[in-house]
Design an enzyme around this catalytic site. Structure first.
Site, PDB file in Angstrom:
ATOM      1  N   LYS A  77       0.774  -1.103  -0.299  1.00 52.49           N
ATOM      2  CA  LYS A  77       0.018  -0.119   0.027  1.00 52.49           C
ATOM      3  C   LYS A  77       0.876   1.425   0.102  1.00 52.49           C
ATOM      4  O   LYS A  77       1.970   1.110   0.108  1.00 52.49           O
ATOM      5  CB  LYS A  77      -0.810  -0.054   1.280  1.00 52.49           C
ATOM      6  CG  LYS A  77      -2.032  -1.373   1.307  1.00 52.49           C
ATOM      7  CD  LYS A  77      -2.671  -1.075   2.380  1.00 52.49           C
ATOM      8  CE  LYS A  77      -3.947  -2.279   2.665  1.00 52.49           C
ATOM      9  NZ  LYS A  77      -4.681  -2.011   3.720  1.00 52.49           N
ATOM     10  N   TYR A 136     -12.544  -2.704  -2.103  1.00 55.74           N
ATOM     11  CA  TYR A 136     -13.108  -2.547  -0.525  1.00 55.74           C
ATOM     12  C   TYR A 136     -14.743  -2.681  -0.472  1.00 55.74           C
ATOM     13  O   TYR A 136     -15.034  -2.084   0.544  1.00 55.74           O
ATOM     14  CB  TYR A 136     -12.508  -1.436  -0.044  1.00 55.74           C
ATOM     15  CG  TYR A 136     -10.753  -1.523   0.413  1.00 55.74           C
ATOM     16  CD1 TYR A 136     -10.339  -2.770   1.052  1.00 55.74           C
ATOM     17  CD2 TYR A 136     -10.074  -0.500  -0.055  1.00 55.74           C
ATOM     18  CE1 TYR A 136      -9.098  -3.036   1.307  1.00 55.74           C
ATOM     19  CE2 TYR A 136      -8.630  -0.789   0.663  1.00 55.74           C
ATOM     20  CZ  TYR A 136      -8.229  -1.962   1.066  1.00 55.74           C
ATOM     21  OH  TYR A 136      -7.033  -2.136   1.630  1.00 55.74           O
ATOM     22  N   ASN A 164      -1.666  -0.262   7.462  1.00 59.92           N
ATOM     23  CA  ASN A 164      -1.187  -1.618   7.815  1.00 59.92           C
ATOM     24  C   ASN A 164      -0.434  -2.164   6.758  1.00 59.92           C
ATOM     25  O   ASN A 164      -0.099  -3.483   6.608  1.00 59.92           O
ATOM     26  CB  ASN A 164      -2.191  -2.537   8.240  1.00 59.92           C
ATOM     27  CG  ASN A 164      -3.309  -2.804   7.178  1.00 59.92           C
ATOM     28  OD1 ASN A 164      -3.310  -2.484   6.115  1.00 59.92           O
ATOM     29  ND2 ASN A 164      -4.591  -3.366   7.576  1.00 59.92           N
ATOM     30  N   HIS A 176      -1.665  -5.459   1.690  1.00 60.13           N
ATOM     31  CA  HIS A 176      -3.070  -6.067   1.596  1.00 60.13           C
ATOM     32  C   HIS A 176      -2.679  -7.636   1.204  1.00 60.13           C
ATOM     33  O   HIS A 176      -1.556  -7.856   0.551  1.00 60.13           O
ATOM     34  CB  HIS A 176      -3.792  -5.534   0.656  1.00 60.13           C
ATOM     35  CG  HIS A 176      -4.793  -6.509   0.131  1.00 60.13           C
ATOM     36  ND1 HIS A 176      -6.215  -6.486   0.759  1.00 60.13           N
ATOM     37  CD2 HIS A 176      -5.026  -7.453  -1.067  1.00 60.13           C
ATOM     38  CE1 HIS A 176      -6.961  -7.348  -0.021  1.00 60.13           C
ATOM     39  NE2 HIS A 176      -6.126  -8.093  -0.830  1.00 60.13           N
ATOM     40  N   GLU A 206     -10.220 -10.859  -6.662  1.00 56.25           N
ATOM     41  CA  GLU A 206      -9.047  -9.635  -6.444  1.00 56.25           C
ATOM     42  C   GLU A 206      -8.069  -9.788  -7.613  1.00 56.25           C
ATOM     43  O   GLU A 206      -7.910  -8.904  -8.163  1.00 56.25           O
ATOM     44  CB  GLU A 206      -8.430  -9.649  -4.973  1.00 56.25           C
ATOM     45  CG  GLU A 206      -9.382  -9.290  -3.897  1.00 56.25           C
ATOM     46  CD  GLU A 206      -8.672  -9.711  -2.522  1.00 56.25           C
ATOM     47  OE1 GLU A 206      -7.632  -9.777  -2.499  1.00 56.25           O
ATOM     48  OE2 GLU A 206      -9.481  -9.361  -1.631  1.00 56.25           O
TER      49      GLU A 206
HETATM   50  P1  IDP Z   1      -7.639  -7.070   5.812  1.00 60.93           P
HETATM   51  O1  IDP Z   1      -6.980  -6.338   5.053  1.00 60.93           O
HETATM   52  O2  IDP Z   1      -6.809  -7.758   7.061  1.00 60.93           O
HETATM   53  O3  IDP Z   1      -8.153  -8.520   5.030  1.00 60.93           O
HETATM   54  P2  IDP Z   1     -10.163  -6.056   6.008  1.00 60.93           P
HETATM   55  O4  IDP Z   1     -11.307  -6.415   6.791  1.00 60.93           O
HETATM   56  O5  IDP Z   1     -10.503  -6.706   4.345  1.00 60.93           O
HETATM   57  O6  IDP Z   1      -8.869  -6.381   6.604  1.00 60.93           O
HETATM   58  O7  IDP Z   1     -10.140  -4.636   5.541  1.00 60.93           O
HETATM   59  C1  IDP Z   1      -9.385  -3.795   4.783  1.00 60.93           C
HETATM   60  C2  IDP Z   1      -8.616  -2.889   5.076  1.00 60.93           C
HETATM   61  O8  IDP Z   1      -9.483  -1.779   5.907  1.00 60.93           O
HETATM   62  C3  IDP Z   1      -7.734  -3.200   6.194  1.00 60.93           C
HETATM   63  O9  IDP Z   1      -6.365  -3.749   5.790  1.00 60.93           O
HETATM   64  C4  IDP Z   1      -7.514  -1.784   7.106  1.00 60.93           C
HETATM   65  O10 IDP Z   1      -6.702  -0.836   6.220  1.00 60.93           O
HETATM   66  C5  IDP Z   1      -8.865  -1.132   6.987  1.00 60.93           C
HETATM   67  N1  IDP Z   1      -9.667  -1.428   8.043  1.00 60.93           N
HETATM   68  C6  IDP Z   1     -10.323  -2.790   8.498  1.00 60.93           C
HETATM   69  N2  IDP Z   1     -10.972  -2.600   9.425  1.00 60.93           N
HETATM   70  C7  IDP Z   1     -10.747  -1.531   9.915  1.00 60.93           C
HETATM   71  C8  IDP Z   1     -11.221  -0.918  11.495  1.00 60.93           C
HETATM   72  O11 IDP Z   1     -11.983  -1.466  12.002  1.00 60.93           O
HETATM   73  N3  IDP Z   1     -10.770   0.398  11.380  1.00 60.93           N
HETATM   74  C9  IDP Z   1     -10.134   1.059  10.557  1.00 60.93           C
HETATM   75  N4  IDP Z   1      -9.425   0.605   9.317  1.00 60.93           N
HETATM   76  C10 IDP Z   1      -9.906  -0.740   9.070  1.00 60.93           C
HETATM   77 MG    MG Z   2      -9.626  -8.471   3.469  1.00 61.97          MG
END
Ligand code: IDP
Ligand code: MG
Length: 168
Positions: A11, A51, A123, A126, A137
């Site tokens: 990212k 997303y 984070n 992805h 994806e």
């Molecule tokens: P993942 O990336 O671990 O698969 P997902 O639930 O698919 O997690 O969420 C996609 C992205 O959205 C996450 O990597 C993060 O950047 C953001 N995200 C997900 N849940 C939260 C949250 O509760 N608070 C803030 N950002 C979130």
């Molecule tokens: Mg995800």
């Protein structure tokens, strides 16, 4: 154990923090192979489709800006497809939990992620979380010709009047 494919995206925060080499080294511990790789300027449409499972979340709009690079002023990400046995779980393990504060400190997200004051988890990477998500994806981010090998069924399409850019 099944041969799987998984989509990894470094990212904008990963790129801006100069973590690309480090992340690729960590991922090479898996012994998986890279079958696709490219730098992508993420469009609003791609961000929202990628997303869309989070469309109803309060942080959705900020998440779209984040993945597009608006937040880090770098409008690019590095998209990679890894392939091998148990690829999805192997990559997720090294990548770590979604929430960088909860992620194992030795995981990529645990070591380098942060939570912004507005609440989005920055984070760094992805990684696909299931075979269904991975297929969706990879097909969203890559065209068949950009992937080495036959990963998913393909079909021939006859193009008429296609305009493509060439070097001038
Ligand atoms: P993942 O990336 O671990 O698969 P997902 O639930 O698919 O997690 O969420 C996609 C992205 O959205 C996450 O990597 C993060 O950047 C953001 N995200 C997900 N849940 C939260 C949250 O509760 N608070 C803030 N950002 C979130
Ligand atoms: Mg995800």
């Amino acid at each position: 154990m099944a041969i799987e494919q998984t989509l990894v995206i470094i990212k904008p925060d990963g790129l801006i923090k100069s973590l690309t080499g480090n992340i690729l080294s960590r991922l090479s511990e898996t012994k998986l192979i890279i079958i696709g790789a490219k730098v992508v300027q993420v469009t609003d449409k791609l961000a929202r489709e990628h997303y869309k499972h989070l469309m109803d979340k309060p942080f959705f709009e900020e998440l779209v800006h984040y993945i597009m690079g608006d937040v880090h002023h770098t409008h690019r990400v590095l998209a990679l497809v890894y392939q091998g046995e148990n690829a999805i779980a192997k990559v997720r393990e090294i990548v770590g939990d979604t929430n960088p504060e909860k992620a194992n400190p030795v995981s990529i997200r645990g070591a380098y992620g942060r939570i912004t004051t507005s609440g989005v988890f920055e984070n760094v990477v992805h990684a696909s979380s299931s075979p269904e998500d991975a297929e969706h994806e990879i097909k969203l981010w890559f065209r068949p010709a950009e992937i080495v090998g036959l990963v998913y069924p393909m079909k021939d399409v006859v193009m008429e009047k296609v305009i493509e850019q060439e070097w001038a």
